[in-house]
Design an enzyme around this catalytic site. Structure first.
Site, PDB file in Angstrom:
ATOM      1  N   HIS A 134      13.922  27.129  98.774  1.00 13.69           N
ATOM      2  CA  HIS A 134      14.860  26.037  99.067  1.00 13.69           C
ATOM      3  C   HIS A 134      15.657  25.765  97.782  1.00 13.69           C
ATOM      4  O   HIS A 134      15.144  25.967  96.677  1.00 13.69           O
ATOM      5  CB  HIS A 134      14.033  24.809  99.448  1.00 13.69           C
ATOM      6  N   ASP A 172       5.489  24.635  95.852  1.00  8.38           N
ATOM      7  CA  ASP A 172       6.300  23.754  96.688  1.00  8.38           C
ATOM      8  C   ASP A 172       5.661  23.746  98.081  1.00  8.38           C
ATOM      9  O   ASP A 172       5.793  24.709  98.838  1.00  8.38           O
ATOM     10  CB  ASP A 172       7.736  24.277  96.720  1.00  8.38           C
ATOM     11  N   GLN A 218       6.940  22.634 103.055  1.00  6.66           N
ATOM     12  CA  GLN A 218       6.859  23.186 104.412  1.00  6.66           C
ATOM     13  C   GLN A 218       5.447  23.582 104.815  1.00  6.66           C
ATOM     14  O   GLN A 218       5.215  23.885 105.982  1.00  6.66           O
ATOM     15  CB  GLN A 218       7.770  24.416 104.556  1.00  6.66           C
ATOM     16  N   LYS A 226       8.033  15.029 105.899  1.00 10.47           N
ATOM     17  CA  LYS A 226       7.708  16.276 106.628  1.00 10.47           C
ATOM     18  C   LYS A 226       6.266  16.268 107.120  1.00 10.47           C
ATOM     19  O   LYS A 226       5.857  17.162 107.856  1.00 10.47           O
ATOM     20  CB  LYS A 226       7.950  17.488 105.732  1.00 10.47           C
ATOM     21  N   CYS A 280      19.754  24.880 103.269  1.00 15.87           N
ATOM     22  CA  CYS A 280      19.535  24.719 101.826  1.00 15.87           C
ATOM     23  C   CYS A 280      18.758  25.901 101.250  1.00 15.87           C
ATOM     24  O   CYS A 280      17.912  25.726 100.365  1.00 15.87           O
ATOM     25  CB  CYS A 280      18.805  23.409 101.504  1.00 15.87           C
TER      26      CYS A 280
HETATM   27  N1  PMP Z   1      11.331  22.686  99.449  1.00 17.09           N
HETATM   28  C1  PMP Z   1      11.248  23.116 100.710  1.00 17.09           C
HETATM   29  C2  PMP Z   1      10.532  24.397 100.990  1.00 17.09           C
HETATM   30  C3  PMP Z   1      11.819  22.363 101.736  1.00 17.09           C
HETATM   31  O1  PMP Z   1      11.751  22.794 102.990  1.00 17.09           O
HETATM   32  C4  PMP Z   1      12.460  21.132 101.423  1.00 17.09           C
HETATM   33  C5  PMP Z   1      13.089  20.267 102.512  1.00 17.09           C
HETATM   34  N2  PMP Z   1      13.857  20.963 103.454  1.00 17.09           N
HETATM   35  C6  PMP Z   1      12.516  20.740 100.102  1.00 17.09           C
HETATM   36  C7  PMP Z   1      11.942  21.532  99.140  1.00 17.09           C
HETATM   37  C8  PMP Z   1      13.185  19.469  99.687  1.00 17.09           C
HETATM   38  O2  PMP Z   1      12.488  18.389 100.199  1.00 17.09           O
HETATM   39  P1  PMP Z   1      13.097  16.920 100.156  1.00 17.09           P
HETATM   40  O3  PMP Z   1      14.499  17.024 100.700  1.00 17.09           O
HETATM   41  O4  PMP Z   1      12.203  16.117 101.025  1.00 17.09           O
HETATM   42  O5  PMP Z   1      13.080  16.482  98.725  1.00 17.09           O
END
Ligand code: PMP
Length: 405
Positions: free
Chosen positions: A124, A201, A204, A227, A365
């Site tokens: 991401h 991270d 997910q 999430k 993203c």
């Molecule tokens: N890392 C991953 C793998 C994600 O899927 C996401 C959210 N789509 C994020 C980071 C960022 O998370 P947040 O927008 O809640 O800060």
């Protein structure tokens, strides 16, 4: 264990019981955010209705209650991750802010010119851009582990990238655009053989896979409340105690100090030194309620149920004419990313929305991840434990009814 009872858990989620465009809502946008069980909604509103105070325990009764509730949320995060101590848990806005904290604090203190940070090709943007900002500020270099045609990291190439120059490895547990489950335990073990710390991270993976930072031996692990069926605006960083203790603060303000004069400030220890200002107290309470809820349902049962549902859905997608699944890793969680020949992604998502089905279309993203597969955008459907085979059947039927071109 009792078989997973999806109809029972669905009753706990008020947002799932509504009509959208004349159809019962089918929520397949769980990788973007998840719905909240009634217990999370109640815990949050109860906080504002009865306990609301800033967190300065000694001042008065409501302050003591708020402080206890906030710290109770921290203990629930500790338990969720099996962290050794609740002092190893820092509350932040979410995964993005947690990675930025590590980049700005740990990164600036430990990473310099010629040093290297390793990420994967399927991160991401939240696990790319903070490291780019750091490399630009320090003269370090970002190195990338490539993935194969299935979307699995090429482990030998990771091994080849590791060297005495590597200062940090930062990898996603589950890739948000593809669903690949990365072999984080193996990545951590090999990194540690080089003396390199690893950030996981878990944005997910946290809603789908039981986590244990001690079993993984993760140095840092981050996730977002929204999430895991909790509120937006709250998330957490786990860090090993010796790392957090050595790291400098990154934001200054109230709550994080022991003593301030105009000449010098003495900071509190972790986690407070990383929590300047009034935190999202209600968010921490709501997150705690979400983790209680997840524990009650049971992540091992959730993982098994979702695995079966994902196989079922992917088998169905294979029957849709012109549909190409992007990301066919052998170990996947939740996510199905695809494009359909002759149909704009946006149009596919709109067609599904007209049937009450929520999916995401776009780059998720994760532009480098999609570009690896020759596309700029995709449609992404993502499952959670409250989805059913019926949801999948309606989704597949709607895909089969895309207007012919
Ligand atoms: N890392 C991953 C793998 C994600 O899927 C996401 C959210 N789509 C994020 C980071 C960022 O998370 P947040 O927008 O809640 O800060």
């Amino acid at each position: 264990a009792a078989p997973f009872d999806v109809e029972r858990v669905r009753k706990d989620f008020p947002a799932l019981h509504q009509s959208v465009n004349g159809h019962p809502l089918i929520w397949l946008d769980n990788a973007a955010t998840t719905h909240k069980p009634q217990s999370v909604i109640d815990a949050t509103s109860e906080f504002y209705a009865r306990h609301n105070s800033n967190i300065h325990r000694a001042a008065h009764t409501l302050a003591a209650r708020s402080t206890d509730l906030f710290e109770g949320g921290r203990e629930k995060v500790r338990r969720f991750l099996n962290a050794p101590s609740k002092d190893d848990i820092v509350f932040l806005r979410g995964t993005t802010e947690a990675i930025n904290l590590v980049a700005n604090s740990y990164g600036r203190a430990n990473i310099g010119p010629g040093d290297e940070i390793i990420v994967t090709q399927i991160e991401h943007h939240a696990n790319i851009v903070p490291w780019q900002l750091l490399t630009q500020a320090t003269g370090a270099t970002l190195r990338v582990i490539p993935v194969d045609d299935r979307g699995e990291i090429i482990f030998e190439q990771f091994a080849a990238l590791l060297s005495g120059r590597t200062k940090l490895v930062s990898v996603t547990h589950v890739a948000n655009a593809l669903g690949t489950i990365n072999p984080v335990a193996e990545i951590i073990a090999l990194s540690h053989a080089y003396g390199v710390p690893v950030l996981v991270d878990a944005a997910q993976s946290s809603p789908h896979i039981p986590l244990d930072v001690q079993a993984l031996d993760a140095d840092f692990l981050v996730f977002s409340g929204h999430k895991v069926f909790g509120p937006t605006g709250i998330g957490a960083l786990y860090g090993k105690k010796h790392l957090l203790e050595a790291m400098p603060p990154w934001q200054g303000g109230g709550h994080m100090i022991e003593d301030v004069t105009f000449g010098k400030t003495v900071y509190k220890g972790a986690p407070e030194k990383f929590e300047a200002g009034t935190p999202d107290i209600a968010g921490a309470v709501g997150l705690g309620a979400a983790l209680d809820y997840l524990e009650g349902v049971g992540l091992p049962g959730i993982a098994a149920y979702e695995h079966d549902l994902l196989e079922y859905a992917q088998a169905g997608l294979a029957e849709v004419k012109g549909l190409r699944l992007i990301g066919t890793a052998r170990q996947k969680a939740s996510v199905m990313s695809f494009v359909v020949d002759g149909h704009e992604n946006e149009a596919v998502a709109k067609h599904l929305d007209a049937h009450g089905i929520a999916v995401r279309s776009g780059h998720h993203c994760a532009q480098p991840a999609l570009r690896r597969f020759g596309v700029e955008r995709s449609v992404r459907a993502s499952l959670a434990f409250y989805n059913t085979r019926h949801d999948v059947d309606v989704f597949l039927k709607a895909l089969h009814s895309l207007p012919r071109r």
